[in-house]
Design an enzyme around this catalytic site. Structure first.
Site, short mmCIF file in Angstrom:
data_model
loop_
_atom_site.label_atom_id
_atom_site.label_comp_id
_atom_site.label_asym_id
_atom_site.label_seq_id
_atom_site.Cartn_x
_atom_site.Cartn_y
_atom_site.Cartn_z
N HIS A 23 0.85 -1.18 0.00
CA HIS A 23 0.00 0.00 0.00
C HIS A 23 0.89 1.24 0.00
O HIS A 23 2.11 1.15 0.12
CB HIS A 23 -0.90 0.01 1.25
CG HIS A 23 -0.13 0.12 2.53
ND1 HIS A 23 0.60 -0.94 3.06
CD2 HIS A 23 0.07 1.17 3.38
CE1 HIS A 23 1.20 -0.55 4.18
NE2 HIS A 23 0.90 0.72 4.39
N ASP B 104 0.90 5.30 1.84
CA ASP B 104 0.33 5.88 3.06
C ASP B 104 -0.58 7.06 2.83
O ASP B 104 -1.37 7.40 3.73
CB ASP B 104 1.46 6.29 4.02
CG ASP B 104 2.11 5.09 4.68
OD1 ASP B 104 1.47 4.02 4.72
OD2 ASP B 104 3.26 5.21 5.16
N HIS C 155 4.74 0.00 -0.15
CA HIS C 155 5.48 -0.84 0.79
C HIS C 155 4.53 -1.79 1.51
O HIS C 155 3.31 -1.62 1.47
CB HIS C 155 6.22 0.03 1.82
CG HIS C 155 5.31 0.93 2.60
ND1 HIS C 155 4.84 2.13 2.10
CD2 HIS C 155 4.75 0.81 3.84
CE1 HIS C 155 4.05 2.71 3.00
NE2 HIS C 155 3.97 1.92 4.06
N ARG D 1 6.65 -9.37 16.37
CA ARG D 1 7.40 -8.26 15.77
C ARG D 1 6.81 -6.96 16.26
O ARG D 1 5.62 -6.69 16.07
CB ARG D 1 7.29 -8.34 14.24
CG ARG D 1 7.90 -7.19 13.44
CD ARG D 1 7.44 -7.35 12.01
NE ARG D 1 8.08 -6.47 11.05
CZ ARG D 1 7.65 -5.24 10.74
NH1 ARG D 1 6.59 -4.72 11.36
NH2 ARG D 1 8.26 -4.53 9.81
#
Length: 707
Positions: free
Chosen positions: A579, A581, A651, A661
């Site tokens: 996507h 931002d 990204h 994570r």
């Protein structure tokens, strides 16, 4: 509101809708009032929730039953709403406003509005077996059905029940609207291999007009012009029918998000205008929705005109010159200066027999009223935008590139180089431009920070990778505080797995961390560290990219993604899909649309990693095709990646296949109007903290009151 604008609104309400289907259908009489079904219609959101709960509890038979029932209820509700809208429009036409400015001149119109509202409510209640309010659902549920998420659960449940064919249908239906979902693509391939034969995949939510259009194109290319005519005419009938349904559904409840924080309540004419303009814009853009395939953001270019362009030549090839002329003139209603269409009109007129007057042949009747209404809507929206002060830019819905490409007058706008979908531009578009000077390489401001890669080394624009932004001790402290403040689904309306069902998503904001610190639920020092390191990251980004204006926080979020045990075998999906931002990435069109619901005001982004004791989870940049990886970054303690937020930097995050994570995600804006509200409140709390430490407030202050 200006009086002319208000009158235009009323007149547009009175404009008759185009007749359903082509001219060969004739006029249709008003539909009889539909009879109600036996028993009340069950709300599809409740059935959906029940089906999902059954799936997670392992009751796959009940999951299938309730999910299938939810899909049926959703379809039936749409049908009821559109049929009632058409029925009441025919039975309760809107009366024109009274002539002259005298007292009560507007009453006939408003009486007609009230009668239509009563008709619509009565029709819905009768068909639904209860009040329509029971069927109003949340935006989350509406989004899930639009993205066909129920089919994702269905394919999993069906495979558990060893019903391979139904699992394939559900998987394919979901995949058609989510073509970037690599896991589903792999599932479908696995199903095919298990079946042992080339399976016929069925899209259960296929749009009929698109299916007919594609069939028409195939027959046209095979020189089977009679069959092509059949399917293109069918596609037009279905198109106009679905246009009526789309417009009817636009008449539902509207939200005024820009006014909610004010507790806005408009007066009579303001409320009517605000609501109706949202309905009108929605209806006006149905042409875009009907030209957009599932899972795509951009429509097929020149979609509706292409029907008539194909038909004009197909009718010519079967010797029906009058119909060919009607279709050519219809195409000219969209593109009046198209030289090929003008030449065709002259050519078809020359083929008419002497008893037919060329001037008497007009453009197709099914299109004339449609175009008239569309133009009037555009004029009214533009006029209202000027008078009411809202922003609207009229798209060009009928874009056409190029002309006829062979001696047989192949329909204009068609790419003959093997394009999969005709009418869709396949030209590679240049990367999006950033509307400011691009610079980088400024000072990093803090000692011990290590520069790793710049934009060129990361194969992109406005990118930087840094190490040692956090120390090992700070990473441990932040990771420790995360366990005490994280909420499942935070930032995504409580959704446990907003991006993939194979991971659990948790998050927390700076303000929440400070609140928990004041309450003693986590160390206040650790909560303060979250605030301080995000401010440190902001200063680094502002300095490195050499911005000549202040960078403000748009959103600050501590996030953790945890791999769910038992769900990691043969994973092919992403932890976070590709996507951008601040715009809506459209890989097929090689475009990123800077329009809502994207956060168009975001200018820079950063991710500050806290740990590396997990498997997978690499951060990746791609080209705008969302497939070609240009850089892959392995997270580790203290590492920070920062980049500009637009379509130049698509990204995503690879699957986290083991462990957890965690990172601090930061988004920044150059526009102070879009500063993060919680950040402003957090700044105030920090100021109070600093003042307390200097003894200015004593012990009588309760910091929680300031939150």
């Amino acid at each position: 509101m200006r009086e002319s604008t208000w009158v235009s609104l009323l007149l547009l309400l009175l404009l008759p809708a185009p007749q359903r289907g082509g001219p060969q259908d004739g006029r249709r009489s008003p539909e009889p009032e539909p009879e109600p079904e036996r028993g009340p219609l069950q709300p599809f959101d409740l059935l959906y929730a029940s089906g999902v709960a059954a799936y997670y509890s392992g009751d796959y038979e009940r999951a299938v039953r309730d999910l299938e029932a939810a899909l049926r209820s959703h379809r039936r509700l749409r049908d009821i709403r559109t049929r009632c809208a058409r029925h009441c429009a025919a039975r309760r036409p809107l009366a024109p406003p009274g002539a002259g400015p005298g007292p009560g001149a507007e009453l006939p119109f408003f009486r007609a509005v009230l009668e239509r509202a009563r008709c619509y409510r009565s029709c819905q209640s009768q068909r639904l077996g209860g009040p329509a309010s029971r069927h109003r659902v949340s935006e989350d549920v509406r989004s899930d059905f639009q993205r066909r998420v129920p089919y994702n659960y269905l394919q999993r449940a069906y495979i558990k029940l060893n019903q391979l064919e139904k699992a394939m249908e559900a998987a394919h239906t979901f995949f058609m609207a989510n073509p970037e979902h690599m896991e589903m693509q792999q599932n479908i391939e696995d199903y095919k291999m298990t079946a042992g034969v080339e399976a016929h995949l069925v899209d259960r939510e296929a749009k009929p007009h698109l299916e007919s259009y594609n069939a028409g194109v195939k027959h046209y290319e095979a020189d089977d012009y009679k069959a092509a005519i059949k399917y293109f005419e069918q596609a037009l009938r279905e198109y106009f029918n679905e246009d009526m349904e789309c417009r009817a559904l636009c008449e539902g409840p509207q939200r005024f998000e820009e006014y909610e924080y004010l507790g806005y309540k408009g007066g009579l004419y303001e409320a009517i205008a605000d609501h109706y303009m949202q309905v009108l814009v929605c209806q006006h853009e149905c042409v875009r929705e009907l030209a957009t395939r599932p899972g795509r953001l951009s429509p097929i270019e020149n979609f509706l005109p292409l029907h008539y362009d194909y038909l004009q030549f197909a009718y010519y090839r079967v010797g029906e010159y009058v119909k060919a002329l009607e279709c050519a003139k219809a195409y000219l209603m969209f593109h009046p200066d198209d030289e090929d269409a003008l030449d065709n009109v002259d050519f078809y007129e020359s083929l008419l027999d002497d008893s037919t007057e060329p001037a008497s042949i007009e453009a197709r009747e099914d299109l004339t009223a449609f175009v008239k209404r569309h133009k009037l809507e555009a004029e009214l929206i533009k006029s209202a935008a000027e008078g009411l002060g809202f922003s609207y830019s009229e798209p060009n819905y009928w874009v056409s590139y190029g002309g006829r490409q062979d001696e047989n007058r192949v329909p204009s706008g068609v790419n003959m180089d093997g394009a999969e979908v005709h009418g869709l531009s396949m030209r590679k578009k240049s990367p999006p431009k950033i509307g400011r000077d691009l610079r980088e390489g400024g000072p990093l401001l803090y000692e011990n920070i290590t520069f790793v890669y710049n934009s060129e080394q990361l194969n992109g624009t406005q990118r930087v990778l840094l190490d040692n932004v956090l120390s090992e001790e700070q990473c441990r402290e932040l990771h420790s505080v995360a366990s005490g403040i994280m909420l499942v689904g935070d930032g995504y309306r409580g959704k446990t797995s907003p991006h993939t069902p194979n991971e659990k998503f948790e998050g927390a904001t700076v303000l929440k961390a400070l609140k928990f610190g004041y309450e003693g639920r986590v160390p206040l020092k650790s909560a303060r560290l979250f605030y301080d390191i995000s401010e440190k990251a902001r200063k680094i980004v502002e300095s490195y990219f050499m911005l000549n204006s202040t960078l403000y926080f748009s959103y600050t979020h501590m996030v953790c993604r945890t791999a769910l045990s038992g769900q990691q075998d043969r994973r092919n999906d992403l932890s976070h899909p590709i996507h951008a931002d601040n715009c809506l990435l459209d890989p097929e069109a090689n475009e990123c649309w800077k329009e809502p619901p994207a956060y168009t005001f975001r200018d820079y982004s950063a991710l500050l990693y806290m740990n590396d004791d997990f498997e997978g989870g690499e951060f990746i940049f791609t080209e705008m095709d969302a497939k070609t990886v240009t850089a892959s970054i392995k997270p580790k303690c203290g590492r920070m990646i920062s980049f500009s937020s637009g379509g130049e930097n698509p990204h995503g995050v690879k699957a986290v296949t083991r462990g957890q994570r965690c990172a601090v995600a930061l988004w920044f804006t150059l526009d102070p109007l879009y500063r993060e509200l919680e950040r402003i409140q957090a700044d105030e709390v920090i100021a109070i903290l600093d003042q307390e430490q200097h003894g200015k407030y004593g012990l009588n202050i309760n910091p929680k009151d300031e939150l």
